[in-house]
Design a protein around this motif. Structure first.
Motif, PDB file in Angstrom:
ATOM      1  N   LEU A   1       0.555  -0.978  -0.165  1.00 17.00           N
ATOM      2  CA  LEU A   1       0.107  -0.318   0.382  1.00 17.00           C
ATOM      3  C   LEU A   1       0.791   1.518  -0.132  1.00 17.00           C
ATOM      4  O   LEU A   1       1.479   1.474   1.130  1.00 17.00           O
ATOM      5  CB  LEU A   1      -1.139  -0.041   1.155  1.00 17.00           C
ATOM      6  CG  LEU A   1      -1.794   1.594   1.525  1.00 17.00           C
ATOM      7  CD1 LEU A   1      -2.569   1.288  -0.067  1.00 17.00           C
ATOM      8  CD2 LEU A   1      -2.405   1.133   3.208  1.00 17.00           C
ATOM      9  N   VAL A   2       1.124   1.974  -1.317  1.00 17.82           N
ATOM     10  CA  VAL A   2       1.797   3.289  -0.990  1.00 17.82           C
ATOM     11  C   VAL A   2       0.378   3.818  -1.662  1.00 17.82           C
ATOM     12  O   VAL A   2      -0.286   4.513  -2.541  1.00 17.82           O
ATOM     13  CB  VAL A   2       2.460   3.560  -2.596  1.00 17.82           C
ATOM     14  CG1 VAL A   2       3.157   4.227  -2.746  1.00 17.82           C
ATOM     15  CG2 VAL A   2       3.827   1.749  -2.377  1.00 17.82           C
ATOM     16  N   ILE A   3       0.653   5.149  -0.472  1.00 14.81           N
ATOM     17  CA  ILE A   3      -0.273   6.679  -0.456  1.00 14.81           C
ATOM     18  C   ILE A   3       0.237   7.468  -1.384  1.00 14.81           C
ATOM     19  O   ILE A   3      -0.496   8.028  -2.112  1.00 14.81           O
ATOM     20  CB  ILE A   3      -1.038   6.837   0.654  1.00 14.81           C
ATOM     21  CG1 ILE A   3       0.318   7.248   1.813  1.00 14.81           C
ATOM     22  CG2 ILE A   3      -1.701   5.414   1.413  1.00 14.81           C
ATOM     23  CD1 ILE A   3      -0.261   7.585   3.012  1.00 14.81           C
ATOM     24  N   ASP A   4       1.425   7.491  -1.851  1.00 15.56           N
ATOM     25  CA  ASP A   4       1.772   9.335  -2.366  1.00 15.56           C
ATOM     26  C   ASP A   4       1.258   8.806  -3.510  1.00 15.56           C
ATOM     27  O   ASP A   4       1.669   7.319  -4.330  1.00 15.56           O
ATOM     28  CB  ASP A   4       3.349   9.302  -1.856  1.00 15.56           C
ATOM     29  CG  ASP A   4       3.836  10.568  -3.067  1.00 15.56           C
ATOM     30  OD1 ASP A   4       3.912  10.550  -3.873  1.00 15.56           O
ATOM     31  OD2 ASP A   4       3.712  11.576  -1.847  1.00 15.56           O
ATOM     32  N   VAL A   5       0.377   9.821  -4.871  1.00 13.43           N
ATOM     33  CA  VAL A   5       0.393   8.932  -6.185  1.00 13.43           C
ATOM     34  C   VAL A   5       1.989   9.737  -7.358  1.00 13.43           C
ATOM     35  O   VAL A   5       1.483   9.508  -8.486  1.00 13.43           O
ATOM     36  CB  VAL A   5      -0.663  10.680  -6.290  1.00 13.43           C
ATOM     37  CG1 VAL A   5      -1.796  10.699  -5.026  1.00 13.43           C
ATOM     38  CG2 VAL A   5      -0.055  12.242  -6.415  1.00 13.43           C
ATOM     39  N   GLY A   6       2.682   9.700  -6.390  1.00 18.02           N
ATOM     40  CA  GLY A   6       4.053   9.727  -7.198  1.00 18.02           C
ATOM     41  C   GLY A   6       3.851  10.733  -8.319  1.00 18.02           C
ATOM     42  O   GLY A   6       3.355  12.109  -8.610  1.00 18.02           O
ATOM     43  N   ALA A   7       4.349   9.835 -10.082  1.00 16.14           N
ATOM     44  CA  ALA A   7       3.959  10.567 -10.817  1.00 16.14           C
ATOM     45  C   ALA A   7       1.907  11.089 -11.156  1.00 16.14           C
ATOM     46  O   ALA A   7       2.475  12.206 -13.040  1.00 16.14           O
ATOM     47  CB  ALA A   7       4.580   9.999 -12.034  1.00 16.14           C
ATOM     48  N   ASP A   8       1.466  10.919 -11.091  1.00 12.72           N
ATOM     49  CA  ASP A   8       0.289  11.340 -11.067  1.00 12.72           C
ATOM     50  C   ASP A   8      -0.288  12.521 -10.682  1.00 12.72           C
ATOM     51  O   ASP A   8      -1.389  12.956 -11.294  1.00 12.72           O
ATOM     52  CB  ASP A   8      -1.193  10.072 -10.404  1.00 12.72           C
ATOM     53  CG  ASP A   8      -1.493   8.865 -11.558  1.00 12.72           C
ATOM     54  OD1 ASP A   8      -0.487   8.971 -12.887  1.00 12.72           O
ATOM     55  OD2 ASP A   8      -1.821   7.691 -11.151  1.00 12.72           O
ATOM     56  N   ARG A   9       0.743  13.092 -10.406  1.00 13.15           N
ATOM     57  CA  ARG A   9       0.218  14.684  -9.361  1.00 13.15           C
ATOM     58  C   ARG A   9      -0.348  15.381 -10.157  1.00 13.15           C
ATOM     59  O   ARG A   9      -1.536  16.249  -9.913  1.00 13.15           O
ATOM     60  CB  ARG A   9       1.811  14.949  -8.810  1.00 13.15           C
ATOM     61  CG  ARG A   9       1.482  16.340  -7.984  1.00 13.15           C
ATOM     62  CD  ARG A   9       3.168  16.814  -7.164  1.00 13.15           C
ATOM     63  NE  ARG A   9       2.178  18.366  -7.295  1.00 13.15           N
ATOM     64  CZ  ARG A   9       2.133  18.898  -5.804  1.00 13.15           C
ATOM     65  NH1 ARG A   9       1.191  18.061  -4.883  1.00 13.15           N
ATOM     66  NH2 ARG A   9       1.960  20.330  -6.092  1.00 13.15           N
TER      67      ARG A   9
END
Length: 251
Positions: A164-172
């Motif tokens: 489970l990773v909650i940071d949206v990363g490249a989708d920001r």
């Protein structure tokens, strides 16, 4: 008997874990973003020896702050409640004691394929609200639409990877465009549908176990409650001579 403890004191004096959630934890913060705080407190054992039990959750005392009592938090996490599971994975930890560290070490015990059902069920409810907004007002609440897309992507990736990773990363940037209302609603709807379908496709072959590790979580809860009770004996009854006859030694 220990004196009554106010809800505010439970959060102030007995928090074992607290973190920042919302846009700041998801990598979606902008200059005007609020700071949403979530936490877990451990109500002292003597409070359960009364007729009136301690609260299962406390709103505040600060703005945008919400805390759960440990047992309620564990119960919701075992049910794969999206908000609670994500709370355990915040990169922005503000407070952590030794019990909180053990809680975080149990993060994997809560993850299971049950998350597919709970995340998608929550997403369906939120999408219906957005569609109702479009019918009534001609547009959805764009911030809510952004967060729904984020949640669906998080669910899909969890089912695919088992993490489970909650940071949206490249989708920001794409998600912030949605928040600003710069993406047409039909395109947003299509994106939501695709993410839900990808989550459905990932579920059968997911590396996640079918069910959470309830026994491991319950063992943690029992040991934590026992330690709280023994601490009460140590601090109060021993000083008064109540357990001088060996009651503690019999535990």
């Amino acid at each position: 008997m220990a004196p009554a403890v106010t809800p505010e004191a439970l959060v102030r004096d007995h928090t074992i874990y607290s973190c920042v959630m919302g846009s700041r934890a998801f990598g979606l913060a902008t200059d005007g973003s609020d700071t949403d705080r979530r936490g877990v407190f451990l109500a002292p054992a003597p409070l359960y020896w009364r007729m009136d039990k301690p609260p299962t959750h406390v709103q505040g005392p600060a703005d945008e702050q919400f805390s759960w009592e440990l047992e309620r938090f564990l119960e919701l996490a075992l049910r794969a409640n999206p908000n609670v599971l994500e709370c355990l994975h915040s990169p922005l930890v503000e407070r952590l004691d030794h019990t909180g560290r053990e809680l975080l070490s149990l993060r994997g015990a809560f993850l299971s394929r049950e998350a597919h059902r709970t995340f998608v069920r929550y997403a369906v409810g939120q999408r219906k609200k957005l569609e109702a907004d479009v019918r009534r007002h001609g547009a959805p609440r764009w911030k809510h639409a952004m967060h729904l897309l984020r949640l669906l992507a998080c669910c899909r990736d969890l089912l695919r990877s088992g993490e489970l990773v909650i940071d949206v990363g490249a989708d920001r940037e794409r998600l912030l465009e949605v928040k600003r209302g710069e993406v047409a609603w039909p395109r947003v709807e299509a994106w939501m549908t695709r993410l839900a379908e990808e989550a459905d496709a990932a579920a059968p072959g997911s590396p996640l176990p079918r069910e959470p590790d309830r026994a491991r979580v319950e063992d943690f809860l029992v040991r934590t409650r026992r330690a709280s009770a023994l601490q009460t004996y140590t601090h109060h009854e021993v000083a008064q001579g109540v357990v001088g006859g060996g009651l503690v030694g019999q535990q």
